[in-house]
Design an enzyme around this catalytic site. Structure first.
Site, PDB file in Angstrom:
ATOM      1  N   ARG A 153       0.814  -1.214   0.000  1.00  0.00           N
ATOM      2  CA  ARG A 153       0.000   0.000   0.000  1.00  0.00           C
ATOM      3  C   ARG A 153       0.844   1.258   0.000  1.00  0.00           C
ATOM      4  NH1 ARG A 153      -3.468  -3.664   3.112  1.00  0.00           N
ATOM      5  NH2 ARG A 153      -2.268  -3.102   4.974  1.00  0.00           N
ATOM      6  N   GLU A 208       4.034  -9.392  15.622  1.00  0.00           N
ATOM      7  CA  GLU A 208       3.409  -9.804  16.871  1.00  0.00           C
ATOM      8  C   GLU A 208       3.827 -11.243  17.191  1.00  0.00           C
ATOM      9  OE1 GLU A 208      -1.056  -9.827  18.869  1.00  0.00           O
ATOM     10  OE2 GLU A 208      -0.805  -9.631  16.709  1.00  0.00           O
TER      11      GLU A 208
END
Lengths: 240, 182
Positions: free
Chosen positions: B69, B106
């Site tokens: 993006r 994460e």
């Protein structure tokens, strides 16, 4: 208007490639590793005397090639044996480092598509995201990303397509486009045409009219042009 | 710094075009979807313009965009300010010689790559992505540029998630965003 009819004619484009007996000039950055690109004649661009004077002031070439094409072509780096032995990879990242050539690339597409009532530019992940958005912004169209699976968060349509070995899937947000809209599909390169073909299917399934597919580079030996269901294809550079 | 705080009149239109999708990619995550912004030509143009107005004429020669993006916002910015565009990509996508930088997710790690030779020492660079969350990706991007001797002038994102404190992870480099989302 006659000029527009010529642009969008898809039947039997006259293919007059500019042939040279020697490889083109070396790129300044980077050096190319073998292989050379034959600049594609700009037969698809309008070649009317009034346009010629304005758009191509200095170069009079036999095939009326836009003078910007040669710098674009030489800015593309060819890398052998990537991603695997035997493949000659067309690397457009070096084009993006040449600010004028990158600007010219976008301008060539924008000049072709501005004012043609195109409301959708669909860009194929990920290198279609490099060329598509600037074109969309310049012609006032929306940009619709066509993505690999599970990247788009909303409700999607999926289309499977074949790879050399196996299959892949392309997705589009269903509410990104409306029936009746006129669309372009953009990618950096067309090889076999499988990816473009999947993108055409996705758009047509929701009633969008695909006006043309547009790529910087075509590999004509892979015959991707024949795989587009009769949709026209416009490219800047042809590489054999 | 953020355009939101500057209260530029275009901000409201941009903000209203971003779609929040709950529980994507997994339960509990509120995903900030910029694809709906791209469907509004005026709002998309305003987004690019806000960055271009900030960076034009600042002698920035490199816009590095983070896959994928970051490509969407980075390329129009690069073209408008006359900078080269350098894609920072997931592993094994760039065909030439690369340098790579690992970063934490994460769960687990990921890697960002940049072509050698794309950026020269002393060049002034921006890093562009659609959103900053924990700052891990932006941090890796900055390291790649600094390792080849470029100066990262600023990181620029459309959206910041301030609760995730990504801004603090940028080693003191400035961050400019258009919107904050809590």
């Amino acid at each position: 208007m006659l000029q527009r009819a010529l642009i969008f004619s898809s039947s039997n484009p006259i293919c007059s490639q500019l042939s040279t007996t020697a490889p083109p000039d070396n790129t300044v950055f980077p050096k190319r590793n073998g292989g050379w690109i034959i600049p594609f004649s700009s037969y698809q661009l309008p070649a009317f005397p009034s346009d010629s004077a304005a758009n191509r002031p200095n170069m009079a070439s036999q095939d009326e090639q836009d003078p910007r094409i040669s710098n674009i072509s030489s800015a593309i780096r060819v890398i052998p044996d990537f991603p695997k032995p035997g493949i000659i990879f067309q690397d457009i990242t070096t084009l993006l480092l040449d600010t004028k050539a990158f600007r010219d690339t976008i301008d060539l597409f924008v000049e072709r598509y501005r004012g043609k009532d195109i409301s959708v530019v669909a860009g194929i992940e990920a290198r279609g995201f490099i060329f598509g958005p600037p074109i969309a912004l310049a012609i006032g169209a929306k940009f619709v990303p066509m993505r690999k699976p599970n990247k788009l968060p909303g409700e999607v349509l999926s289309e499977e397509y074949s790879l050399e070995y196996g299959k892949d899937t392309m997705e589009m947000h269903v509410d990104a486009v409306k029936a009746g809209e006129r669309a372009l599909i953009i990618d950096d390169l067309v090889a076999t045409g499988g990816t473009l073909s999947a993108a055409i299917s996705l758009l047509e399934r929701v009633g969008v009219h695909v006006v043309e597919c547009a790529c910087v580079i075509e590999l004509p030996e892979l015959k991707g042009r024949e795989r587009l269901g009769g949709k026209p294809l416009f490219v800047l550079v042809s590489s054999t | 710094m953020s355009a939101y705080r500057d209260k530029d009149p275009r901000i409201h239109g941009i903000q209203s075009k971003i779609r929040v999708v709950p529980n994507f990619p997994k339960p509990g995550i509120m995903f900030q979807d910029i694809t709906t912004l791209l469907l509004d030509p005026k709002a998309f143009k305003d987004t690019v313009d806000l960055f271009v107005e900030r960076y034009k004429g600042k002698n920035i020669s490199v816009v590095a965009g983070i896959e994928a993006r970051g490509f969407i916002f980075g390329t129009p910015i690069a073209l408008e300010i006359g900078a080269k565009f350098v894609p920072l990509r997931k592993p094994n996508k760039l065909p030439g010689k690369v340098i790579l930088e690992e970063y934490e997710l994460e769960y687990g790690r990921d890697c960002l790559e940049m072509h050698l030779g794309a950026v020269e020492p002393g060049e002034r660079a921006l890093v562009v992505d659609d959103l900053i969350a924990t700052g891990g990706t932006l941090c890796a991007a900055m390291k790649l540029l600094e390792r080849v001797g470029a100066e990262v002038v600023e990181c620029a994102c459309v959206i910041e998630l301030p609760d995730l404190k990504g801004r603090e992870r940028l080693n003191g480099k400035p961050l400019y965003v258009l919107l904050e989302s809590y």
